[in-house]
Every structure is written in C-alpha cells, then in structure tokens.
Design a protein around this motif. Structure first.
Motif, PDB file in Angstrom:
ATOM      1  N   UNK A 168       0.854  -1.164  -0.076  1.00 33.70           N
ATOM      2  CA  UNK A 168      -0.049  -0.192   0.038  1.00 33.70           C
ATOM      3  C   UNK A 168       0.884   1.333  -0.125  1.00 33.70           C
ATOM      4  N   UNK A 205       8.737  -0.783   1.040  1.00 33.41           N
ATOM      5  CA  UNK A 205       8.841  -1.399  -0.265  1.00 33.41           C
ATOM      6  C   UNK A 205       9.276  -0.262  -1.164  1.00 33.41           C
ATOM      7  N   UNK A 206       8.866   0.817  -1.257  1.00 36.10           N
ATOM      8  CA  UNK A 206       9.353   1.635  -2.163  1.00 36.10           C
ATOM      9  C   UNK A 206       9.230   2.947  -1.689  1.00 36.10           C
ATOM     10  N   UNK A 228       5.664   6.851   0.230  1.00 43.62           N
ATOM     11  CA  UNK A 228       6.287   5.637   0.296  1.00 43.62           C
ATOM     12  C   UNK A 228       5.290   4.634   0.381  1.00 43.62           C
ATOM     13  N   UNK A 229       5.767   3.376   0.104  1.00 44.84           N
ATOM     14  CA  UNK A 229       4.640   2.421   0.208  1.00 44.84           C
ATOM     15  C   UNK A 229       5.208   1.233   1.345  1.00 44.84           C
ATOM     16  N   UNK A 230       4.297   0.609   1.792  1.00 47.22           N
ATOM     17  CA  UNK A 230       4.575  -0.415   2.814  1.00 47.22           C
ATOM     18  C   UNK A 230       4.072  -1.808   2.467  1.00 47.22           C
ATOM     19  N   UNK A 231       4.932  -2.708   2.839  1.00 51.46           N
ATOM     20  CA  UNK A 231       4.289  -4.310   2.685  1.00 51.46           C
ATOM     21  C   UNK A 231       4.568  -4.876   4.076  1.00 51.46           C
ATOM     22  N   UNK A 269       0.048 -11.034   6.372  1.00 51.96           N
ATOM     23  CA  UNK A 269       0.476 -11.347   5.127  1.00 51.96           C
ATOM     24  C   UNK A 269       1.613 -12.546   5.184  1.00 51.96           C
ATOM     25  N   UNK A 270       2.104 -12.901   3.757  1.00 49.30           N
ATOM     26  CA  UNK A 270       3.236 -13.959   3.861  1.00 49.30           C
ATOM     27  C   UNK A 270       4.405 -13.661   3.801  1.00 49.30           C
ATOM     28  N   UNK A 290      -0.773   5.321   9.562  1.00 48.96           N
ATOM     29  CA  UNK A 290       0.258   6.155   8.945  1.00 48.96           C
ATOM     30  C   UNK A 290      -0.677   7.213   8.414  1.00 48.96           C
ATOM     31  N   UNK A 291      -1.997   6.905   8.049  1.00 45.11           N
ATOM     32  CA  UNK A 291      -2.559   8.018   7.079  1.00 45.11           C
ATOM     33  C   UNK A 291      -3.796   8.706   7.862  1.00 45.11           C
ATOM     34  N   UNK A 327      -1.553   0.634   7.667  1.00 40.45           N
ATOM     35  CA  UNK A 327      -1.775   1.670   6.662  1.00 40.45           C
ATOM     36  C   UNK A 327      -2.640   2.890   7.421  1.00 40.45           C
ATOM     37  N   UNK A 361       2.609  10.647   2.194  1.00 40.96           N
ATOM     38  CA  UNK A 361       3.967  10.497   2.735  1.00 40.96           C
ATOM     39  C   UNK A 361       5.217  10.115   1.520  1.00 40.96           C
ATOM     40  N   UNK A 369      -1.909  -5.424   8.036  1.00 35.67           N
ATOM     41  CA  UNK A 369      -1.272  -4.560   6.927  1.00 35.67           C
ATOM     42  C   UNK A 369      -2.250  -3.435   6.979  1.00 35.67           C
ATOM     43  N   UNK A 388       1.509   4.945   1.046  1.00 36.17           N
ATOM     44  CA  UNK A 388       0.731   6.079   1.825  1.00 36.17           C
ATOM     45  C   UNK A 388       1.479   7.329   1.497  1.00 36.17           C
TER      46      UNK A 388
END
Lengths: 526, 124
Positions: free
Chosen positions: A524, B58-59, B31-34, B39-40, B97-98, B94, B29, B90, A526
């Motif tokens: 996701x 993750x990004x 960025x991306x989270x995983x 989750x696996x 953070x938001x 999220x 923000x 997960x 953010x």
C-alpha cells in the motif's frame, strides 16, 4: 511368366562387372518402369526395380564377411545361404567346444533323487504287502479302522506322488559346479529316514512275524505322514526361501558396460549365478564385438608421441623409467584433440544410421503394400481375374527383393549382418506375413538389438559358463560379495548388496484437514 | 534485528520525521509499505529472517517527503507516532500512517546498516 522379367534383370546384372553395372541400371530403370505400368493393372504382385545401383561407393569400406546375398540377389534360386562365411565357421567351432562330453552328467543328480523318491514312495506299500504275502494266515483280521487307514494312506501317497512330480521332477537347466547343499541334505534325510523305518520294520515285524496287522498299517501311515512333512521342509528350503527378495545384484558386462539390477532372495552363489544367467539371456542386448572400440583412426593419433634423446652419460638403469615417465607427462600435457574427432565421428555415424534406417523403413512399407491376404470368398467369386495364389513362403520371397538392398545396407551400418542371414530374414518375413503383422512389427527385430535369447540356435548342448569366485560357491550371498561369470570372450561381473531395511512409519491425515488460504502480499502506498 | 520469542525485541533504530505533503484532498507521505501479521512473510525481499511479519518500506518515491526525511527502501518500521508496528496487520499499519488529523509522522525505523555501523564504532 509375369515375374521373370524382373528377376532376369537381377541375375544377369550379377554376372557382369561392377563398373558397367551403373549404365545397365539406368537402362533397366527405364525399361522396368514401363513394364510395371503395363502389368500393374491385371496382376496382384508387382515388383519395382530399385532406383540405385546395387553397390555404392562406401560399401567396400567395412566388413565384407557376409555380403554374398546382397549383390547377387538371385532370390528365386536361393543358393546363397549355403555359402559358409568365416563367421559361420568360427561359430560352428564354438558350438563344438560348447558341448559337454558327458551329456549324462546333467541327469545324474535328478536320476538319483528320483530313485530315492520312488523307493520312499513304495516303502509303505511294501510294509503293507509283505505280511500279507508271507504270513497271511496268522494275521488278525482288521475291520473298519484299517479301512479308514487304507484310504488315508492311499490319499496321502497320491498327494505325495503328485506334488513330487509337480515340484521336483523337472529337468534341470543347469549343472552346478558343486553339490547343491540343500538338496543333498534333504536326500540324505529321506534316505536315513526310510532306512531307519526299514530297520525297525525288519527287527520288529518281519523277524517275530507280528500278528497285529492294524499296528503295521499304522506304522506305514506314520511313515507317509513323516514323508509329507519332509516334503514340506523341502518345499520351504528349496523353493520358498529364495522368493522373498533380500539382495540386490548388479550385473555388468565387461566388454560394453551393459548393466542391470536384480532382486534375489537368499541363495547360494551358484544358484544366484544360474538365476542371473537366466535373466541375462532375456534382458541384456546381444553382445556384438563389432560395436565396441573406438575407430583406430582416433586412437592411433595419440600414440605418435615424443622421442626422448638422452644427452650425456647417465645411469642406464633408471634411464628407461625416466624416459617413459617423461613421455607420458609430455603426452598428457600436449593438447589432445581426439575427443573432438570422436564427437564428430559419432555424429556422422548416427546420421548415417538414421539415413539408412529411413530408407529401410520406406522400402519395407512399400514392399508390404504389394501383398494382400486373399479372403476365402474372393477366390470363388472372381474368376475373370485369375490371380496367382501364393503360400506365405512364396509371398515372402516375392516381396523380399525390393527391400533386400536397403536391409543389407542397414544391417551392415549397424554391424548386425552376422546375426541375420538372408534365409533368416525371409523366414521372419514369412512369419510376419502369416500373422498379419505390419511393416513396423517386421522391422522390430532389426531396428533394436534384441536380447541374446533371440539369436540362440536350438540345440541341446548348452552354454558353457565358468563361475569365478573368491569364496566357495556353495556359500550364501552376503554383502560385498563379488563373483563373475566368464565366457570365452566376455564376462559378467556380479556385485551383491543387501536391500535396505525399510522403516515404514504411519501418518494419518484427516480428510477434513485439507484447508487452503490465499497468499497475501499487498503493498500500500501511503 | 533478531527475534527471540518471548523476549522484547531490541534493535538499533533511527528516528525519522516526515512532514506530510498536501496533494489535493489527501496527505501523502511518499512511500509504500508491505508486510503485516496477516501477510505471507516469505515473499518479503527485504527481511533477513523470512518469518518476520513486520512492516517494511517497499518503495520510496523520488523527491517525496519520505525520501527527504531520510527513509530508505527496505527499512523496517518499528513505531509510528508511538504506535507499535511490529505486530499489526497490514491495514492497521496503513491506518496509523494515514490519519487525517496528523501532519507529521515520527517513525522509528531500523535497517541492517545501522547495526553494522554501531558494531563497527564499538569495536574501535
């Protein structure tokens, strides 16, 4: 009169020289093709002349040991199979030395055991009859219990007879170098047993002229019971014990590395050898000495080595070893390209074999289309087309001609020509035609080298094998044992390993426990 | 970043303060989270321990507030504004953070290079 035109084309070709054959071929091709078109309408068998000369340039290379049937394809006369080639001579001499001089040695053991068995079977009858014959008057009469015993005696003797015949009276297929321990043991046991019964009988019954006939009958019945139990013991020792697999034998042929794995039970070395040989004849591809070595052109290049000159005075004693070692080292360091040539030679060989095989398959398929099986009703209902009805042998000979050359070339390329003479091919063709086989089924015998059994001649002399072993051959198999079976030009090396002990566990899976979820990997931002 | 079950998790962390950027109606923000406990974890390319179900970055978008603040790809987020991120799903991560009301998020992140740097400095 319809076939002789094609055949004459072959036979007069053979009598002339090879160089002029090519011209004659081309002329014949045109002539025979026109002949074919006219005759195809009203005959059921047509033979097309081949489109190539009989011998091509590369046929002079390789062996020319057995090629008298390909060039002079005088199929009708059939004289070619009587010529004896070198191969046949060596094979015949091998057959002569294969035959054991004493044929009777094979049957000595079974005859002895047969006599003993017969003696043991007749003993109870003798026990019953002797008192009747010798002192009938003084015997006590014996009523219904005796009759019951008679019936049971007869039945047990019958069972013994039938089971001995079924299990033990078989002609042996192998002579073992040493005595077969279990069998000797059992024969000794039977002999002792019967002898002791006779002893007791002689002392207790014959001497004092025993009058109690029922006791004598009971005595005979107990002998038969004991014989049945000895037979049960024999069954277990001789037959059943070696059925459950306990060892894994690896059999490797020394000349070309063909190997197989077999599972056997508890056997002695000589019995395991017989077992392996039984399976050798049906599992291993036939040993073809022509297929073995690298062509000399590849190997000989390695040997053109360095010449080593010694300068100055040195000891002559260690000179030679130093020289040879230096040569070997130099040869090893030198860049060796013979693997390259081997690779290309192999590829070339494969290509050649595949080409010949393709030609052979096509030729055979075409040849088979010329033949049709005559249905019974057709013979009566078509009088206006009188076909020549042939039996299988003639039909085989008729369609053999077009495929003869392709077959010969293929066999020569795969070095199989010593195993198949023209006569055997025609016989096989006749067999296939009779049983309605397709061309592929006919070719199966030639495309893959079959097991040795396929090439055996029918003779009763047997094969001579020598068992070579470091342990006495009557000892039982165990781990790490190695023995070999030697024949004249190759041998089979057998290694024994025990089968692994299997620890089988149990795991119960509830059928309701199969559940699945999706794998989540979400990302996701953010 | 070793995880012994039953013991508190210890890690060398870095404080990162990200000021959210206003993009239209939402605050981003960059960025991306995983990751997450639902989750696996074996699919996570950044974790050392493939059973680690924590939240990972993750990004990181170029020039965004996260990159400016010093967040790097592969970082594991341990806390967001005091909220624990090591044992959350997960979606919970999220949400933390938001939050619409917050302009600034203060993260505690950890990465392998931090631990190496500390170890090196302790050795000298």
């Amino acid at each position: 009169m319809d076939n002789e035109s094609q055949y004459s084309g072959y036979s007069y070709k053979s009598s002339h020289s090879r160089s002029s054959r090519k011209h004659r071929d081309r002329r014949d091709r045109h002539r025979s093709k026109s002949r074919d078109s006219s005759s195809r309408g009203d005959k059921s068998v047509t033979i097309q002349a081949p489109g190539e000369p009989l011998l091509d340039a590369e046929s002079t290379r390789g062996d020319d040991r057995d090629d008298n049937w390909g060039e002079t394809t005088t199929v009708v006369t059939g004289t070619s199979e009587h010529s004896v080639s070198n191969e046949d001579l060596t094979r015949a001499s091998k057959e002569l030395e294969d035959s054991s001089p004493l044929e009777c040695r094979r049957f000595a053991g079974p005859v002895l055991s047969g006599i003993l068995g017969l003696f043991a079977l007749l003993t109870p009858l003798a026990f019953l009859l002797l008192p009747q014959l010798l002192w009938r008057d003084s015997l006590e009469p014996c009523g219904t219990p005796c009759e019951g015993l008679y019936v049971s005696l007869a039945f047990k003797l019958l069972v013994l007879l039938i089971s001995s015949w079924a299990l033990f009276l078989r002609p042996p297929r192998a002579t073992l170098p040493r005595f077969f321990v279990f069998r000797c043991l059992l024969m000794a046991l039977v002999f002792l047993f019967v002898a002791s019964y006779w002893l007791f009988y002689g002392v207790r019954v014959l001497e004092p002229r025993e009058r109690d006939y029922r006791g004598i009958v009971g005595y005979a019945v107990s002998l038969v019971d004991a014989l049945l139990f000895i037979q049960y013991l024999a069954l277990v020792l001789l037959e059943v014990r070696h059925l459950r697999p306990a060892f894994c034998l690896k059999v490797v042929r020394t000349t070309d590395g063909a190997s197989r794995f077999y599972n056997v039970g508890h056997l002695s070395i000589q019995r395991a050898a017989v077992w392996v040989l039984d399976h050798y004849y049906t599992d291993f591809p036939v040993y073809n000495p022509a297929l073995l070595n690298l062509p000399k052109s590849i190997l000989s290049k390695k040997m053109s080595g360095f010449k080593v000159y010694s300068l100055g005075e040195e000891n002559s004693t260690n000179n030679s070893t130093g020289q040879s070692r230096a040569m070997i080292a130099a040869a090893a360091r030198r860049r060796d390209n013979s693997h390259n040539e081997y690779y290309y030679e192999e590829a070339e060989m494969d290509r050649r074999v595949r080409k010949r095989k393709a030609r052979l398959v096509v030729a055979v398929e075409e040849a088979f289309t010329h033949i049709k099986r005559l249905q019974d009703d057709e013979a009566a209902t078509s009088p206006k087309h009188p076909r020549e009805v042939m039996d299988p042998r003639e039909a085989a000979q008729a369609i053999f001609a077009p495929m003869a050359r392709a077959m010969q070339k293929y066999l020569r390329t795969t070095r199989q020509q010593p195993y198949h003479s023209m006569e055997s091919i025609i016989a096989h063709l006749q067999f296939c035609i009779t049983h309605n086989m397709t061309p592929k089924a006919f070719l199966e015998r030639y495309l893959t080298p079959g097991p040795t059994m396929q090439y055996q001649r029918e003779n009763g002399r047997g094969r001579q094998w020598t068992l070579v072993s470091e342990e006495p051959v009557t000892s039982a198999l165990r781990q790490g044992l190695v023995f070999s079976l030697r024949r004249l030009d190759f041998s089979l090396v057998v290694t024994v390993t025990p089968l692994p002990f299997l620890n089988l566990g149990e795991e119960f899976i509830d059928p309701k426990s199969h559940k699945f979820v999706m794998r989540l990997q979400s990302e996701t931002s953010v | 970043m070793s995880f012994i079950p039953g013991q508190p998790v210890t890690a060398v962390v870095q404080r990162i303060e990200i000021h959210k950027l206003r993009d239209g109606d939402n605050l981003i923000l960059g960025f991306s989270i995983g990751g997450g406990i639902d989750q696996d974890p074996s699919q996570n390319p950044f974790s050392e321990d493939k059973t680690d179900k924590g939240i990972y970055v993750t990004r990181v978008s170029k020039g965004g507030p996260a990159e400016v603040a010093g967040l790097r790809m592969g970082d594991k987020i341990m806390q967001v504004n005091g909220w624990d991120m090591t044992m959350v799903t997960h979606d919970q991560a999220r949400k933390k953070l938001t939050k619409k009301g917050e302009d600034v998020v203060r993260l505690l992140v950890t990465r392998k290079s931090l631990e190496n740097a500390v170890r090196q400095s302790m050795m000298h």
